[in-house]
Design an enzyme around this catalytic site. Structure first.
Site: not given
Ligand code: AOF
Ligand code: ZN
Length: 344
Positions: A55, A57, A271, A274, A276, A279
């Site tokens: 990380h 820090e 992407e 129609p 998907l 939904a």
């Protein structure tokens, strides 16, 4: 409690460090850290370089060594309180003898939060909420994923003026001009998942990689995800070795997103076709729409989105414009519309 001018300057530096190019997107946040001595001079700095690495820090503390004793740590994100891929930073700051901690965004990760409290209990001065807006902006999808338990979803489509994404015979190459496709490619590269349905793979055989101006795949590729239950040919281009691919054997958007969240993914570029799109929209799981509208008419052919179950104008799903721009130049330039939900 006030922060000093030196701490403000250090926070600006920490934000710049956090944004160092080349750090892989997700599943971890971008974080920067600067250590100051009692005079406000910089002792050391660090930033996070991707999941599994130290990380910010920890990186700064390692650089400082014994000089961290009595220092002020300026961090873009609240120091973590948990042992995950690496140890807890709050404790590491205590152990190093840091006297004061100034941080930006409070940690939205339920597993890692609580660092400020640990530091205070150890007698360290803690100031949070310093320059929070740019810190959150740096990790917008990650923050969203942490607070919603699922990735942020950008639905992208290209359509004609009359909202069609394919002609009556099914052909759809190319609705928009090249600059719009290049622009969409750039956005794809800012996400860590490209999601389509099995229908799109079967119909179009897309590769779904991010490619440079020489059409070569870039080094850091989003995960390719294909959802749906239909069998697909093993030779489909989406299964080539240019990027990782997962199959999500479900037709439920919420199930697919939960699975992607478990995989540590934070930003989905949707992407698909129609059905998907419909939904995801019906499930309320689209957070942003990017539409490329070409100056063309088809009059027939498939709409960009399937049936949403809306029958009357009062029920229209309405979006708020967040950005409109012209992509490309000349007669076939497209309009790019970026839209947010009305309530957002
Ligand atoms: C980072 N980099 O510099 C800081 C993070 O799985 P781990 O151990 O890498 O922990 C990830 C969590 O730690 C992350 O979700 C965030 O809450 C916290 N802080 N993470 O990747 C950093 N400071
Ligand atoms: Zn940490």
């Amino acid at each position: 409690m006030d922060v000093t001018a030196a701490e403000q300057a250090a926070m600006r530096r920490a934000l710049a460090l956090a944004a160092t190019p080349g750090v892989p997107l997700g599943p971890n946040p971008r974080v920067g850290c600067v250590l100051l001595d009692a005079d406000g001079s910089e002792i050391a700095e660090g930033f996070h370089r991707g999941a599994g690495t130290p990380h910010a820090e920890a990186a700064a503390l390692a650089e400082a060594g014994a000089a961290a004793e009595g220092a002020t740590a300026v961090v873009t994100l609240e120091p973590c309180n948990h042992t995950g891929r690496t140890g807890p930073c709050a404790q590491a700051l205590v152990d190093a003898g840091v006297r004061r901690v100034v941080f930006g965004q409070a940690d939205p990760n339920p597993l890692a939060a609580g660092g400020a409290e640990t530091l205070r209990r150890a007698g360290i001065e803690v100031v949070g909420g310093v320059m929070t807006a740019p810190a959150v902006q740096l990790n917008r999808p990650w923050t969203f994923a942490m607070t919603h338990g699922r990735p942020y979803v950008t639905w992208k489509f290209a359509a004609t003026l009359d909202g069609r994404s394919a002609a009556a015979d099914g052909t759809s190459k190319w609705i928009t001009s090249t600059p719009a496709r290049v622009d969409a490619h750039r956005l794809r590269g800012e996400c860590d998942v490209v999601l389509v349905g099995t229908g799109t793979v079967a119909a179009d055989d897309p590769e779904l990689t991010v490619r440079d101006e020489f059409d070569q795949p870039v080094a850091l590729q989003p995960l390719r995800a294909v959802m749906g239950e239909r069998d697909l040919p093993a030779g489909a281009r989406v299964f080539n070795d240019r990027a990782e691919t997962v199959r999500l054997l479900t037709r439920e958007p919420a199930v697919a997103l939960t699975r992607l969240h478990e995989l540590g993914r934070t930003h989905v570029f949707l992407e698909g076709g129609p059905s998907l799109a419909a939904a995801f929209l019906s499930a309320g799981l689209v957070d942003e729409v990017v539409a490329y509208v070409a100056p063309a008419l088809l009059g027939a052919g498939s709409a960009a989105v399937g049936d949403l179950g809306i029958t009357t104008i009062d029920d229209a799903m309405r979006w708020r414009l967040s950005r409109a721009s012209v992509v490309g130049q000349g007669l076939d330039a497209c309009v790019r519309l970026s839209l947010k939900p009305e309530e957002a």
